[in-house]
Design a protein around this motif. Structure first.
Motif, PDB file in Angstrom:
ATOM      1  N   VAL A   1       0.780  -1.072  -0.081  1.00  0.00           N
ATOM      2  CA  VAL A   1       0.026  -0.081   0.098  1.00  0.00           C
ATOM      3  C   VAL A   1       0.895   1.167   0.180  1.00  0.00           C
ATOM      4  O   VAL A   1       0.511   2.272  -0.964  1.00  0.00           O
ATOM      5  CB  VAL A   1      -0.915   0.059   0.950  1.00  0.00           C
ATOM      6  N   ILE A   2       1.919   1.184   0.696  1.00  0.00           N
ATOM      7  CA  ILE A   2       2.694   2.482   0.917  1.00  0.00           C
ATOM      8  C   ILE A   2       3.496   2.752  -0.415  1.00  0.00           C
ATOM      9  O   ILE A   2       3.736   3.772  -0.884  1.00  0.00           O
ATOM     10  CB  ILE A   2       3.721   2.400   2.365  1.00  0.00           C
ATOM     11  N   ALA A   3       4.104   1.675  -0.876  1.00  0.00           N
ATOM     12  CA  ALA A   3       5.041   1.711  -2.331  1.00  0.00           C
ATOM     13  C   ALA A   3       4.055   2.195  -3.169  1.00  0.00           C
ATOM     14  O   ALA A   3       4.294   2.995  -3.945  1.00  0.00           O
ATOM     15  CB  ALA A   3       5.671   0.435  -2.397  1.00  0.00           C
ATOM     16  N   MET A   4       2.907   1.615  -3.675  1.00  0.00           N
ATOM     17  CA  MET A   4       2.085   1.879  -4.772  1.00  0.00           C
ATOM     18  C   MET A   4       1.336   3.432  -4.427  1.00  0.00           C
ATOM     19  O   MET A   4       1.202   4.084  -5.483  1.00  0.00           O
ATOM     20  CB  MET A   4       0.841   1.025  -4.623  1.00  0.00           C
ATOM     21  N   ALA A   5       1.193   3.834  -3.154  1.00  0.00           N
ATOM     22  CA  ALA A   5       0.643   5.057  -2.985  1.00  0.00           C
ATOM     23  C   ALA A   5       1.758   6.120  -3.470  1.00  0.00           C
ATOM     24  O   ALA A   5       1.574   7.180  -3.904  1.00  0.00           O
ATOM     25  CB  ALA A   5       0.355   5.321  -1.580  1.00  0.00           C
ATOM     26  N   LEU A   6       3.015   5.551  -3.121  1.00  0.00           N
ATOM     27  CA  LEU A   6       4.131   6.591  -3.550  1.00  0.00           C
ATOM     28  C   LEU A   6       4.200   6.637  -5.093  1.00  0.00           C
ATOM     29  O   LEU A   6       4.356   7.908  -5.542  1.00  0.00           O
ATOM     30  CB  LEU A   6       5.545   6.054  -3.001  1.00  0.00           C
ATOM     31  N   VAL A   7       3.978   5.487  -5.644  1.00  0.00           N
ATOM     32  CA  VAL A   7       4.170   5.602  -7.081  1.00  0.00           C
ATOM     33  C   VAL A   7       3.024   6.312  -7.838  1.00  0.00           C
ATOM     34  O   VAL A   7       3.249   7.069  -8.622  1.00  0.00           O
ATOM     35  CB  VAL A   7       4.178   4.091  -7.721  1.00  0.00           C
ATOM     36  N   GLY A   8       1.742   6.187  -6.999  1.00  0.00           N
ATOM     37  CA  GLY A   8       0.541   7.002  -7.761  1.00  0.00           C
ATOM     38  C   GLY A   8       0.944   8.527  -7.477  1.00  0.00           C
ATOM     39  O   GLY A   8       0.729   9.350  -8.252  1.00  0.00           O
ATOM     40  N   GLY A   9       1.495   8.799  -6.489  1.00  0.00           N
ATOM     41  CA  GLY A   9       1.544  10.172  -6.142  1.00  0.00           C
ATOM     42  C   GLY A   9       2.598  10.712  -7.016  1.00  0.00           C
ATOM     43  O   GLY A   9       2.501  11.762  -7.551  1.00  0.00           O
ATOM     44  N   TYR A  10       3.695   9.931  -7.305  1.00  0.00           N
ATOM     45  CA  TYR A  10       4.865  10.290  -8.272  1.00  0.00           C
ATOM     46  C   TYR A  10       4.255  10.455  -9.476  1.00  0.00           C
ATOM     47  O   TYR A  10       4.597  11.605 -10.430  1.00  0.00           O
ATOM     48  CB  TYR A  10       6.233   9.646  -8.305  1.00  0.00           C
ATOM     49  N   LEU A  11       3.499   9.445 -10.179  1.00  0.00           N
ATOM     50  CA  LEU A  11       2.782   9.518 -11.285  1.00  0.00           C
ATOM     51  C   LEU A  11       2.147  11.007 -11.656  1.00  0.00           C
ATOM     52  O   LEU A  11       1.947  11.586 -12.620  1.00  0.00           O
ATOM     53  CB  LEU A  11       2.180   8.145 -11.855  1.00  0.00           C
ATOM     54  N   VAL A  12       1.231  10.998 -10.480  1.00  0.00           N
ATOM     55  CA  VAL A  12       0.082  12.265 -10.605  1.00  0.00           C
ATOM     56  C   VAL A  12       1.132  13.696 -10.771  1.00  0.00           C
ATOM     57  O   VAL A  12       0.907  14.566 -11.676  1.00  0.00           O
ATOM     58  CB  VAL A  12      -0.603  12.393  -9.307  1.00  0.00           C
ATOM     59  N   LEU A  13       2.377  13.608  -9.943  1.00  0.00           N
ATOM     60  CA  LEU A  13       2.813  14.812 -10.292  1.00  0.00           C
ATOM     61  C   LEU A  13       3.972  15.008 -11.206  1.00  0.00           C
ATOM     62  O   LEU A  13       4.453  16.006 -11.911  1.00  0.00           O
ATOM     63  CB  LEU A  13       4.072  14.848  -8.929  1.00  0.00           C
ATOM     64  N   SER A  14       4.089  13.713 -11.857  1.00  0.00           N
ATOM     65  CA  SER A  14       5.037  13.929 -13.080  1.00  0.00           C
ATOM     66  C   SER A  14       4.079  14.323 -14.303  1.00  0.00           C
ATOM     67  O   SER A  14       4.651  14.564 -15.337  1.00  0.00           O
ATOM     68  CB  SER A  14       5.572  12.513 -13.614  1.00  0.00           C
ATOM     69  N   ILE A  15       2.742  14.405 -14.156  1.00  0.00           N
ATOM     70  CA  ILE A  15       1.900  14.639 -15.416  1.00  0.00           C
ATOM     71  C   ILE A  15       2.247  16.229 -15.979  1.00  0.00           C
ATOM     72  O   ILE A  15       2.525  16.202 -17.171  1.00  0.00           O
ATOM     73  CB  ILE A  15       0.607  14.686 -14.918  1.00  0.00           C
ATOM     74  N   PRO A  16       2.497  17.170 -15.220  1.00  0.00           N
ATOM     75  CA  PRO A  16       2.864  18.369 -15.688  1.00  0.00           C
ATOM     76  C   PRO A  16       4.242  18.409 -16.572  1.00  0.00           C
ATOM     77  O   PRO A  16       4.220  19.123 -17.635  1.00  0.00           O
ATOM     78  CB  PRO A  16       3.062  19.144 -14.364  1.00  0.00           C
ATOM     79  N   PHE A  17       5.224  17.653 -16.194  1.00  0.00           N
ATOM     80  CA  PHE A  17       6.343  17.423 -16.823  1.00  0.00           C
ATOM     81  C   PHE A  17       6.139  16.788 -18.215  1.00  0.00           C
ATOM     82  O   PHE A  17       6.665  17.265 -19.298  1.00  0.00           O
ATOM     83  CB  PHE A  17       7.214  16.535 -16.219  1.00  0.00           C
ATOM     84  N   SER A  18       5.184  16.095 -18.247  1.00  0.00           N
ATOM     85  CA  SER A  18       4.662  15.173 -19.292  1.00  0.00           C
ATOM     86  C   SER A  18       4.131  16.217 -20.330  1.00  0.00           C
ATOM     87  O   SER A  18       4.502  16.355 -21.579  1.00  0.00           O
ATOM     88  CB  SER A  18       3.771  14.059 -19.187  1.00  0.00           C
ATOM     89  N   ILE A  19       3.220  17.153 -19.935  1.00  0.00           N
ATOM     90  CA  ILE A  19       2.545  18.197 -20.804  1.00  0.00           C
ATOM     91  C   ILE A  19       3.558  19.126 -21.045  1.00  0.00           C
ATOM     92  O   ILE A  19       3.520  19.514 -22.430  1.00  0.00           O
ATOM     93  CB  ILE A  19       1.572  18.978 -19.837  1.00  0.00           C
ATOM     94  N   VAL A  20       4.667  19.444 -20.493  1.00  0.00           N
ATOM     95  CA  VAL A  20       5.793  20.282 -20.876  1.00  0.00           C
ATOM     96  C   VAL A  20       6.481  19.733 -22.039  1.00  0.00           C
ATOM     97  O   VAL A  20       6.869  20.345 -23.024  1.00  0.00           O
ATOM     98  CB  VAL A  20       6.957  20.484 -19.854  1.00  0.00           C
ATOM     99  N   THR A  21       6.699  18.320 -22.179  1.00  0.00           N
ATOM    100  CA  THR A  21       7.207  17.710 -23.190  1.00  0.00           C
ATOM    101  C   THR A  21       6.410  17.602 -24.439  1.00  0.00           C
ATOM    102  O   THR A  21       6.829  17.659 -25.597  1.00  0.00           O
ATOM    103  CB  THR A  21       7.640  16.279 -22.898  1.00  0.00           C
TER     104      THR A  21
END
Lengths: 202, 202
Positions: free
Chosen positions: A93-113
């Motif tokens: 649960v902890i690891a997948m929550a971390l990955v999910g949080g990272y993926l959400v935060l990475s969406i702006p960077f993906s939009i920049v590309t």
């Protein structure tokens, strides 16, 4: 008449300069690749990233709410199973929550590309962090899968008994959650390879 | 006089063409990067790859030979523990052997990238296969770690008892093997990022 000649020469020079002059460039560099390719990869990256967010958060939520209380109890025990009972599932649960949080935060960077297909920094950052997220998600999924396998089948050699006969619903929910995490792992693998392709094509 | 003027204009044109014309090139392309950078990354790639081979094969061998027979037995049982008793540890041996085999076979490709630092094909192939190997090694290591944790600590909630009190040597060897697999995982992560860096710099 002399000054008039000068002016006519200048006009000629300008027209010569606007002509093609390929052979005068010392080394023939390959033509720059079209921006469309990089933009296409960036859009695909964003779509897969959103899918990975959905898979990750769904699997985290399924695991985090997995709980089953059996409808009978003795004087001393109430039979109850929850992901809290197994440290490996807590880690999941902890690891997948971390990955999910990272993926959400990475969406702006993906939009920049998408907006700037030739930007190297965001892509390289995404590639490194995607690799770390891939490792974290894989380890969480695999560890949970090992425990779920044990819960389903038990192990006679070590006297670890299967608990899924009693806690069927719990096991089903946990298994579904593990499957979700593996979908996220596959999506992250594709994201890593896509980032590398985009870096090559810039 | 008219034809003479025409000739002088032609001469002017030629001298204008041999002059510097930097602002007329539409997009200023960056200069090609030196080959030394790509070669350095390729050599580092080969060294890390050999380290990963050693870590993977050592951890596979340690797990594959982990076996302990207790020095006492009853009429019906001889107490024995081996990696064969736990399906997850069998998976570990198979998966790590696959990763080790792949890493050995990938060394020639790594050498090709040292000889030809600008070759894209081998690098891209290595990046994709390294990502797959990373996922496989991580899943094997994490699943084995979950089982080893259980063997060390047990789980009172599910009545799975720790077996490491009885089989101490077995547990120690298996734990060491899991640590080796995590070293291989870290090396593979660095290899993936290095390949991406090299692809960028070509």
């Amino acid at each position: 008449m002399k000054s008039g000649e000068g002016f006519s020469i200048e006009v000629q020079e300008t027209s010569a300069a606007t002509k093609g002059k390929a052979p005068l460039i010392p080394t023939p560099l390959p033509p720059p690749r079209p921006e469309g390719w990089g933009k296409g990869i960036a859009i695909l990256d964003l779509i897969l990233r959103i899918c990975a967010v959905v898979a990750t958060l769904a699997s985290t939520a399924a695991m985090g709410t997995s709980e089953e209380t059996l409808p009978f109890f003795t004087q001393f025990f109430q039979f109850q199973a929850s992901y809290d009972d197994l440290p490996t599932l807590q880690f999941f649960v902890i690891a997948m929550a971390l990955v999910g949080g990272y993926l959400v935060l990475s969406i702006p960077f993906s939009i920049v590309t998408i907006i700037r297909p030739r930007a190297v920094g965001p892509r390289f950052l995404l590639l490194i962090l995607d690799t770390v997220a891939l490792t974290l998600a894989t380890s969480a999924g695999a560890a949970a899968a090992a425990i779920v396998y044990l819960a389903h089948n038990g192990n006679p050699n070590t006297n670890w008994l299967a608990i899924c006969q009693q806690f069927g619903d719990f096991c089903q929910k946990v298994s579904g959650s593990v499957v979700g995490s593996f979908i996220a792992v596959v999506l992250l693998m594709v994201l890593v390879v896509l980032s590398a392709m985009a870096l090559r094509r810039i």
